[in-house]
Design a protein around this motif. Structure first.
Motif, PDB file in Angstrom:
ATOM      1  N   GLN A 169       0.835  -1.205   0.000  1.00 54.20           N
ATOM      2  CA  GLN A 169       0.000   0.000   0.000  1.00 54.20           C
ATOM      3  C   GLN A 169       0.868   1.253   0.000  1.00 54.20           C
ATOM      4  O   GLN A 169       0.535   2.267  -0.601  1.00 54.20           O
ATOM      5  CB  GLN A 169      -0.922   0.020   1.229  1.00 54.20           C
ATOM      6  CG  GLN A 169      -1.953  -1.087   1.258  1.00 54.20           C
ATOM      7  CD  GLN A 169      -2.871  -1.034   0.068  1.00 54.20           C
ATOM      8  OE1 GLN A 169      -3.452  -0.016  -0.244  1.00 54.20           O
ATOM      9  NE2 GLN A 169      -2.971  -2.148  -0.651  1.00 54.20           N
ATOM     10  N   THR A 170       1.997   1.169   0.694  1.00 51.54           N
ATOM     11  CA  THR A 170       2.897   2.313   0.753  1.00 51.54           C
ATOM     12  C   THR A 170       3.542   2.556  -0.609  1.00 51.54           C
ATOM     13  O   THR A 170       3.666   3.704  -1.047  1.00 51.54           O
ATOM     14  CB  THR A 170       3.967   2.090   1.841  1.00 51.54           C
ATOM     15  OG1 THR A 170       3.297   1.836   3.074  1.00 51.54           O
ATOM     16  CG2 THR A 170       4.861   3.315   1.999  1.00 51.54           C
ATOM     17  N   ARG A 208       1.004   4.256  -2.607  1.00 49.46           N
ATOM     18  CA  ARG A 208       0.810   5.637  -2.170  1.00 49.46           C
ATOM     19  C   ARG A 208       1.952   6.512  -2.682  1.00 49.46           C
ATOM     20  O   ARG A 208       1.737   7.626  -3.157  1.00 49.46           O
ATOM     21  CB  ARG A 208       0.723   5.690  -0.635  1.00 49.46           C
ATOM     22  CG  ARG A 208       0.331   7.044  -0.080  1.00 49.46           C
ATOM     23  CD  ARG A 208      -0.232   6.911   1.329  1.00 49.46           C
ATOM     24  NE  ARG A 208       0.729   6.431   2.296  1.00 49.46           N
ATOM     25  CZ  ARG A 208       1.596   7.226   2.961  1.00 49.46           C
ATOM     26  NH1 ARG A 208       1.595   8.521   2.745  1.00 49.46           N
ATOM     27  NH2 ARG A 208       2.431   6.706   3.833  1.00 49.46           N
ATOM     28  N   MET A 265       1.467   7.194  -6.305  1.00 52.72           N
ATOM     29  CA  MET A 265       0.442   8.229  -6.512  1.00 52.72           C
ATOM     30  C   MET A 265       1.001   9.605  -6.203  1.00 52.72           C
ATOM     31  O   MET A 265       0.714  10.568  -6.903  1.00 52.72           O
ATOM     32  CB  MET A 265      -0.767   7.967  -5.609  1.00 52.72           C
ATOM     33  CG  MET A 265      -1.600   6.787  -6.044  1.00 52.72           C
ATOM     34  SD  MET A 265      -2.981   6.554  -4.897  1.00 52.72           S
ATOM     35  CE  MET A 265      -3.467   4.881  -5.310  1.00 52.72           C
ATOM     36  N   MET A 315      -7.724   2.880  -6.059  1.00 54.79           N
ATOM     37  CA  MET A 315      -7.927   3.217  -4.647  1.00 54.79           C
ATOM     38  C   MET A 315      -7.254   4.556  -4.338  1.00 54.79           C
ATOM     39  O   MET A 315      -6.140   4.812  -4.770  1.00 54.79           O
ATOM     40  CB  MET A 315      -7.328   2.114  -3.773  1.00 54.79           C
ATOM     41  CG  MET A 315      -7.701   2.286  -2.327  1.00 54.79           C
ATOM     42  SD  MET A 315      -6.923   1.058  -1.263  1.00 54.79           S
ATOM     43  CE  MET A 315      -7.908  -0.381  -1.617  1.00 54.79           C
ATOM     44  N   ALA A 316      -7.959   5.402  -3.620  1.00 54.04           N
ATOM     45  CA  ALA A 316      -7.417   6.734  -3.332  1.00 54.04           C
ATOM     46  C   ALA A 316      -6.607   6.710  -2.045  1.00 54.04           C
ATOM     47  O   ALA A 316      -7.155   6.569  -0.966  1.00 54.04           O
ATOM     48  CB  ALA A 316      -8.566   7.737  -3.202  1.00 54.04           C
ATOM     49  N   LEU A 317      -5.314   6.810  -2.195  1.00 54.55           N
ATOM     50  CA  LEU A 317      -4.464   6.849  -0.999  1.00 54.55           C
ATOM     51  C   LEU A 317      -3.947   8.260  -0.755  1.00 54.55           C
ATOM     52  O   LEU A 317      -3.133   8.489   0.116  1.00 54.55           O
ATOM     53  CB  LEU A 317      -3.305   5.870  -1.147  1.00 54.55           C
ATOM     54  CG  LEU A 317      -3.709   4.392  -1.180  1.00 54.55           C
ATOM     55  CD1 LEU A 317      -2.555   3.516  -1.586  1.00 54.55           C
ATOM     56  CD2 LEU A 317      -4.264   3.948   0.158  1.00 54.55           C
ATOM     57  N   LEU A 318      -4.439   9.184  -1.565  1.00 53.75           N
ATOM     58  CA  LEU A 318      -4.081  10.588  -1.361  1.00 53.75           C
ATOM     59  C   LEU A 318      -5.358  11.347  -1.021  1.00 53.75           C
ATOM     60  O   LEU A 318      -6.443  10.931  -1.387  1.00 53.75           O
ATOM     61  CB  LEU A 318      -3.474  11.164  -2.640  1.00 53.75           C
ATOM     62  CG  LEU A 318      -2.221  10.484  -3.188  1.00 53.75           C
ATOM     63  CD1 LEU A 318      -1.720  11.227  -4.417  1.00 53.75           C
ATOM     64  CD2 LEU A 318      -1.135  10.430  -2.136  1.00 53.75           C
ATOM     65  N   SER A 334      -0.368   4.283   5.366  1.00 52.19           N
ATOM     66  CA  SER A 334      -0.924   3.619   4.181  1.00 52.19           C
ATOM     67  C   SER A 334      -2.026   2.643   4.596  1.00 52.19           C
ATOM     68  O   SER A 334      -3.054   2.533   3.921  1.00 52.19           O
ATOM     69  CB  SER A 334       0.164   2.847   3.434  1.00 52.19           C
ATOM     70  OG  SER A 334       1.309   3.650   3.257  1.00 52.19           O
ATOM     71  N   SER A 354      -5.896   2.995   3.471  1.00 50.51           N
ATOM     72  CA  SER A 354      -6.507   1.887   2.717  1.00 50.51           C
ATOM     73  C   SER A 354      -7.797   1.440   3.384  1.00 50.51           C
ATOM     74  O   SER A 354      -8.786   1.163   2.703  1.00 50.51           O
ATOM     75  CB  SER A 354      -5.573   0.682   2.653  1.00 50.51           C
ATOM     76  OG  SER A 354      -4.380   1.025   2.053  1.00 50.51           O
TER      77      SER A 354
END
Lengths: 385, 373
Positions: A293-294, A297, A300, B1-4, B290, B294
């Motif tokens: 996930q990091t 991120r 992004m 998926m929006a992680l920001l 994160s 999530s």
């Protein structure tokens, strides 16, 4: 349908048609990884075909400009390509330090002539590159490197020794850090040179590792003549290229791509691990998930224009430590079978040798301790770090 | 998926940062504690939180809420974690709202949601009965009696149970589970306030032949499992967000201390042994962020696997937040042991928050099961 959805559809269709069945099977050994180069012997007709087809699309280096042999894809498109390749378990058509390391440095610091000369043949897998960085007395303290390049008018004369040069004995060319000045601070006077490993005065000697394999060499230079035009960037200012490349390498090292989850290995084994091992696996899998996930991120953020900077050290540190944990757990799960070293059943001790290989993950490309130093200095801004 | 974060979320984050830092800093918790405050949180703060729309962040607009979703609720919770703000946000604005929203009938929603949003009504969710969170083992029983039921049993660690106007009680009805809304002054309900290590409050509540009518059932008989799914996912994600805030803040304190404290004629942050501990913790906190983002995003998206993702986030935050607190104490040396510094308050809150609704071990176990081993 959006442009990206269309791209996904056509990509999926193209891969379905063009990725040979053999190239969708899991790699059985290191030989199944295609590295290309002048001396490469293809393991199968399919391996060759897959490389040729992907190179023709520019998809061995999907996001590089087309004029340099790349695919000219946007980050989003490149990600879709990777996803669709993963979906059919397609192998990477070309493993290449040219693509992963030298290319990005040339795109950033090279001149147009150098880009046009080197990048297309990298994309086609015709020239295999190795990286001449570490020396016997310049490991973690890389900037104290001493391999000397003397200015001889129309060429440099290179003398010295490199170590931990990955696949130097199988490579065609080297990108190499050399010292062109030793009068100032150690970060000054380093230059970035490219030269042919077939040049007179270059020799290599493989280093036998605990895995029983020799992916690294000692590399010796004795009066090697390197044409002046093979200097990348400015003379004496190669340290910034070296750092750029290391950062790039770190972002990549942390990512071990799509690997089989441990939960699936347990399912394949068909027995429940002892509760203590089970707990370690559960903990590992959550860390691996949070790390993935990091990575997303950070990707992004990069897309939104925030430079990753020293965070690449976090990815390198955590990703490599995780990979070591993964292989320790894989060995725990495999038990006696995992210890077989030479049988056909064990594919020549593939798991055990891979497990041993991962021990280098937290050393190469800057040790874990160096990454923690970088985080301390550049992110936490602790004094004297 | 929006992680920001999007622009709206960034604005909310900014306003929450300013609000809690100004209106509910750690000193407020100290005052509440030192004055043996009657309820353990500031009523005027709660009122202001209602005015800001924080209490109604998850309430739909048709019930006078601002309906901004879980990412927004998580950002508020993170700031509360940063400031160790004591408030009934989790119990009323998250757990009760989610239960009512997803499973209440129209009458229950109209009666309670606007009132919770306005900061007038407080709820508490009574699930656990033993020393560890274990929603699968409920023995409080609802036996049919006349037109309604009689509740008998015992609940513990009911967060904000000492001030709630209504208790939402998970009870066994035959083979299934159901949830009842019980006003706190109902006959047979005995509430003992328990002040916890973090200076915040919960309650032990016993139910002795407590008579409830069919109208007090949330949704229908047998909806208990569904309701638990909904509220536990929400509560765990919001607790994870709170722990993210608390651990990030205690880490900042630690880092500041490393840059200031001198020993052996040196700033202690120059020592590599300490630098590496701090840097490792930094990495863990990035992973923690994160994980929280999530989880909140999975809830906002209504993802099928949201429960599993939230569980992983709660597990990760439980262990990272603990590490942050423990490192903070150790790296502050003797000062970390003093009540004068805030470090101990973070340690204590994190200890409570990681235990609530399942600690890391609980969620690791669940996660392993979910993945089939």
């Amino acid at each position: 349908m959006s442009e990206l959805e269309k791209f996904r559809e056509t990509t999926k269709a193209w891969l379905a048609k063009n990725c040979p069945p053999e190239m969708r099977k899991p790699m059985r050994s290191e030989k199944d990884a295609c590295w290309g180069g002048r001396n490469w012997v293809f393991q199968s007709a399919d391996q060759k075909l897959w490389l040729e087809r992907m190179a023709a699309k520019g998809w061995t280096a999907p996001s590089w400009p087309q004029k340099y042999g790349g695919g000219g894809l946007s980050r989003s498109e490149a990600k879709i390509l990777q996803q669709e390749m993963n979906a059919i378990a397609a192998r990477n058509p070309l493993h290449s330090f040219g693509i992963w390391m030298l290319g990005p440095a040339l795109l950033e610091f090279g001149n147009e002539e150098q880009r046009l000369r080197y990048l297309p043949e990298i994309c086609r897998g015709e020239i295999r590159w190795c990286q001449g960085y570490s020396e016997p007395n310049a490991g973690s303290d890389l900037a104290s490197l001493a391999t000397k390049a003397e200015d001889k008018g129309d060429h440099y004369l290179v003398n010295g020794q490199k170590v931990w040069t990955s696949y130097a004995d199988q490579s065609d060319w080297i990108f190499c850090l050399v010292r062109t000045d030793n009068t100032g601070k150690k970060h000054y006077g380093i230059s970035f040179l490219l030269f042919d490993m077939a040049s007179k005065g270059v020799s290599t000697k493989p280093i036998l590792l605990i895995s029983g394999r020799s992916p690294f060499c000692e590399t010796f230079f004795e009066d090697v003549k390197v044409p002046k035009e093979n200097l990348v960037g400015e003379r004496d200012k190669g340290w910034s290229i070296a750092k750029y490349l290391l950062t790039h390498e770190r972002e990549m090292i942390g990512d071990y791509g799509a690997v089989k989850p441990l939960s699936e290995i347990i399912a394949d084994n068909g027995y429940t691990p002892n509760p203590i091992l089970r707990a370690k696996i559960a903990e590992f899998e959550i860390d691996a998930w949070a790390f993935a996930q990091t990575m997303s991120r950070m990707l992004m953020e990069a897309k939104a224009g925030v430079s990753l900077g020293a965070k690449s050290s976090m990815l390198k540190y955590y990703g490599t430590e995780l990979n070591k944990r993964r292989y320790e757990l894989m060995m725990d799960l495999a038990g006696h079978d995992g210890l077989e070293w030479e049988s056909e059943r064990s594919n020549d001790g593939h798991l055990a040798r891979s497990w041993l290989r991962t021990k280098g993950n937290t050393i190469e490309g800057g040790t874990s301790e160096i990454q923690l130093n970088i985080i301390s200095k550049h992110i936490l801004q602790l004094p004297g770090a | 998926m929006a992680l920001l974060l999007n622009e709206d979320e960034k604005m909310l984050q900014e306003s929450a940062q300013g609000f809690f830092a100004e209106k509910a800093p750690v000193s407020q918790l100290r005052t509440l504690r030192d004055n043996n405050d009657e309820i353990g949180f500031s009523k005027s703060l709660w009122k202001e939180m209602a005015e800001m729309g924080f209490t109604s962040v998850l309430i739909p607009e048709e019930y006078s809420g601002v309906d901004m979703g879980f990412m927004a609720a998580g950002l508020i919770s993170e700031e509360m974690g940063r400031n160790l703000t004591a408030s009934p946000f989790l119990s009323s604005a998250v757990l009760a709202v989610e239960a009512l929203k997803a499973h209440g009938n129209t009458e229950q929603k109209s009666k309670h949601l606007p009132s919770i949003g306005a900061g007038k009504t407080l709820f508490a969710l009574a699930i656990d009965e033993s020393n560890k969170h274990n929603p699968a083992e409920i023995s409080l029983t609802a036996t049919p009696s006349g037109n309604g039921f009689k509740l008998n049993g015992y609940k513990t660690m009911v967060v904000d149970g000492h001030v709630a106007n209504h208790i939402m009680v998970i009870a066994k009805t035959d083979e299934s589970m159901s949830v009842f809304i019980v006003p706190n002054e109902t006959k047979g309900v005995e509430i003992e306030r328990t002040i916890m290590a973090d200076s915040r409050n919960a309650a032990r509540i016993s139910f002795d032949d407590v008579e409830v009518t069919g109208e007090q059932i949330l949704g229908n008989v047998g909806d208990g499992d569904k309701i638990l799914d909904t509220v536990l996912n929400a509560g765990r994600a919001i607790l994870a967000a709170e722990m993210l805030g608390a651990s990030s803040q205690v880490f900042e304190h630690t880092n500041t201390y490393l840059r200031e404290r001198k020993q052996f004629g040196k700033i202690i942050g120059e020592f590599q042994a300490l630098q590496h501990r701090a840097s490792h913790l930094y990495c863990e906190l990035e992973l923690a962020r994160s994980a929280v983002f999530s989880a909140l995003t999975a809830l906002d998206d209504g993802a099928d696997n949201a429960g599993a993702i939230v569980g992983m986030a709660k597990a990760k935050l439980g262990s990272v937040a603990k590490l942050a607190a423990l490192e903070a104490v150790q790296l502050h040396g003797g000062m970390g042991m003093t009540d004068e510094l805030d470090i101990g308050l973070y340690l204590k809150r994190i200890r409570v928050a990681q235990e609530l609704l399942g600690d890391s071990d609980f969620h690791l176990e669940q996660s392993a099961r979910h993945k089939g081993y």
